[in-house]
Design a protein around this motif. Structure first.
Motif, mmCIF file in Angstrom:
data_model
loop_
_atom_site.group_PDB
_atom_site.id
_atom_site.type_symbol
_atom_site.label_atom_id
_atom_site.label_comp_id
_atom_site.label_asym_id
_atom_site.label_seq_id
_atom_site.Cartn_x
_atom_site.Cartn_y
_atom_site.Cartn_z
ATOM 1 N N LEU A 53 11.944 -3.736 -5.936
ATOM 2 C CA LEU A 53 10.568 -4.517 -5.314
ATOM 3 C C LEU A 53 10.599 -4.310 -3.890
ATOM 4 O O LEU A 53 9.637 -4.755 -3.295
ATOM 5 N N GLY A 54 11.525 -3.674 -3.165
ATOM 6 C CA GLY A 54 11.555 -3.504 -1.712
ATOM 7 C C GLY A 54 11.610 -4.910 -0.867
ATOM 8 O O GLY A 54 10.981 -5.020 -0.025
ATOM 9 N N VAL A 55 12.223 -5.793 -1.419
ATOM 10 C CA VAL A 55 12.285 -6.983 -0.630
ATOM 11 C C VAL A 55 13.877 -7.600 -0.222
ATOM 12 O O VAL A 55 14.591 -6.739 -0.784
ATOM 13 N N ASN A 56 14.076 -8.174 0.690
ATOM 14 C CA ASN A 56 15.520 -8.393 1.128
ATOM 15 C C ASN A 56 16.245 -9.731 1.161
ATOM 16 O O ASN A 56 17.237 -9.773 1.546
ATOM 17 N N LEU A 68 20.191 -8.130 -7.359
ATOM 18 C CA LEU A 68 20.140 -7.056 -6.225
ATOM 19 C C LEU A 68 19.313 -5.835 -6.471
ATOM 20 O O LEU A 68 18.524 -5.376 -5.711
ATOM 21 N N ARG A 69 19.463 -5.819 -7.811
ATOM 22 C CA ARG A 69 18.577 -4.376 -8.252
ATOM 23 C C ARG A 69 16.902 -4.843 -8.441
ATOM 24 O O ARG A 69 16.355 -3.763 -8.075
ATOM 25 N N ILE A 70 16.806 -5.893 -8.792
ATOM 26 C CA ILE A 70 15.238 -6.189 -8.724
ATOM 27 C C ILE A 70 14.674 -6.322 -7.289
ATOM 28 O O ILE A 70 13.779 -5.675 -7.030
ATOM 29 N N MET A 71 15.634 -6.746 -6.169
ATOM 30 C CA MET A 71 15.274 -6.576 -4.903
ATOM 31 C C MET A 71 15.068 -5.304 -4.467
ATOM 32 O O MET A 71 13.892 -4.888 -3.625
#
Length: 217
Positions: free
Chosen positions: A198-201, A192-195
């Motif tokens: 990076l601004g992806v869902n 979740l933190r990576i997403m």
């Protein structure tokens, strides 16, 4: 046992019926409905109950690409497995970028179709051999060309980069936890933190982003 609820979307009735017959032999699958194009799928009253949709690319009225884009505007939970006759790298990677969770050629063995459905339901993504090769070629091309625009790696911790690498390898949350000796809950926290960084869902877009920007080695 919780069943995986499936929708089949293809403009060839015989193909839909044949695939439905095969999938119904699996006790953990439930075929909710089928549709002959993307528009009918998106308008179906039971669409909110779907866990996984097998979506053909070439259909009249609304094809699989447009249906994927429209579905992702309102729903990130339904897992999308694209069915196609095309195996070009850019075509595969484009579908992943717009939100597909898996990509299968129409002549794929039925055992792989079953495996792909279970995999996307469990981990959010499925890599066939040719998808993995397409991503590897993209990574190699990026490395050779030095095409990374932003140094996203500087925003990710070493642990997060390791989790991202395993996600791109197609490992499930449980498998990543086993490899890294951490709990599945911790893995999900990293994901979740990576997403967010990076601004992806969703996981499919995360993998496509990582490959496009050469974030994994």
């Amino acid at each position: 046992m919780k069943k995986i609820r499936i929708a089949l979307v293809d403009d060839h009735k015989l193909f839909r019926e044949g695939l439905k017959s095969i999938l119904e032999q699996n006790e953990d699958f439930e075929i909710l409905f089928d549709a002959e194009n993307g528009r009918l799928f998106l308008e179906h009253p039971n669409i909110s109950k779907v866990d996984v949709v097998l979506l053909d690319i070439q259909m009249p009225e609304m094809d699989g690409i447009e249906a994927t884009k429209k579905l992702r505007e309102t729903n990130q939970d339904i897992k999308i497995i694209i069915l196609s006759m095309h195996d070009e790298d850019q075509f595969i990677l484009h579908l992943m970028e717009i939100g597909a969770n898996g990509y299968l050629l129409k002549d794929t063995d039925t055992d792989e179709v079953v495996s792909a459905i279970r995999k996307v339901s469990d981990s959010g993504i499925y890599f066939s051999d040719y998808v993995s090769r397409a991503m590897l070629r993209k990574m190699n091309k990026n490395t050779a060309a030095g095409s990374k625009v932003f140094n996203y790696k500087t925003d990710l911790s070493t642990r997060e980069l390791e989790v991202l690498k395993h996600i791109c390898e197609g490992l499930t949350t449980t498998e990543i936890g086993d490899v890294m000796c951490i709990s599945p809950r911790t893995v999900e926290g990293h994901r979740l933190r990576i997403m967010e960084k990076l601004g992806v869902n969703n996981t499919a877009k995360l993998v496509a982003f990582a490959i496009k920007n050469n974030l994994v080695d």
